[in-house]
Design an enzyme around this catalytic site. Structure first.
Site, PDB file in Angstrom:
ATOM      1  CG  ASN A 290      86.427 -48.120  65.990  1.00  8.12           C
ATOM      2  OD1 ASN A 290      87.010 -47.070  66.184  1.00  8.12           O
ATOM      3  ND2 ASN A 290      86.501 -49.149  66.819  1.00  8.12           N
TER       4      ASN A 290
ATOM      5  CB  CYS B 100      85.172 -51.180  60.135  1.00  9.41           C
ATOM      6  SG  CYS B 100      84.974 -52.875  60.679  1.00  9.41           S
TER       7      CYS B 100
ATOM      8  CD  GLU C 102      89.080 -50.398  58.193  1.00  9.00           C
ATOM      9  OE1 GLU C 102      88.244 -50.114  59.087  1.00  9.00           O
ATOM     10  OE2 GLU C 102      89.880 -51.352  58.300  1.00  9.00           O
TER      11      GLU C 102
ATOM     12  CD  GLU D 215      83.439 -50.962  69.771  1.00  5.71           C
ATOM     13  OE1 GLU D 215      84.493 -51.524  69.463  1.00  5.71           O
ATOM     14  OE2 GLU D 215      83.055 -50.817  70.953  1.00  5.71           O
TER      15      GLU D 215
HETATM   16 ZN   LIG Z   1      86.231 -53.729  58.946  1.00 11.75          ZN
END
Ligand SMILES: [Zn+2]
Length: 146
Positions: A44, A55, A57, A46
């Protein structure tokens, strides 16, 4: 492919150490299994403008896409939790599952590959495997636009 599952889960855990999560302190790693045997990871990422956060993924899928490997994704493992001082996540008791946005992004990959993607959700004592169709039933996908 199941023989590669421990390697896939370890890759997700290792990727979580590379998370940039100064705001939530919650580190997530994702690992995509490709047909070729290769593993593509993401963590991830941010942002001070929280809505722009990516994210793990999504990062992994975008990486596979930029490498021309979007059509080779056969599974994904996700691991994460609050980060400790050594940046390794403290994996939670409950399995970590993809957010709604990531489920929709995985749906695109699943339809592209005509595969109900196994989503291996890691927890402290192992993992739980869901099919994407279980996590996102009655999904909207590319076929809806035809
Ligand atoms: Zn997500």
């Amino acid at each position: 492919m199941s023989g590669n599952l421990p390697r896939l889960i370890k890759a997700a855990k290792d990727a979580a150490k590379n998370a940039y999560a100064p705001y939530s302190g919650y580190h997530v790693g994702a690992a995509l299994q490709l047909d070729s045997g290769q593993i593509v990871t993401g963590a991830n990422f941010e942002n001070a403008s929280f809505g722009m956060t990516l994210c793990a993924e999504t990062v992994a899928i975008a990486k596979a896409n930029s490498d021309g490997q979007l059509n080779q994704i056969t599974a994904i493992a996700i691991a994460g939790g609050p980060a400790k001082f050594d940046m390794s996540p403290d994996i939670g008791v409950d399995p970590i599952t993809p957010c709604g946005r990531c489920r929709q992004i995985l749906k695109e990959v699943a339809d592209l590959n005509a595969l109900d993607i196994p989503v291996h959700c890691v927890h402290a004592k192992g993992h739980v495997t869901y099919l994407l169709s279980e996590l996102l039933p009655h999904a909207f996908g590319p076929a809806n636009l035809e």
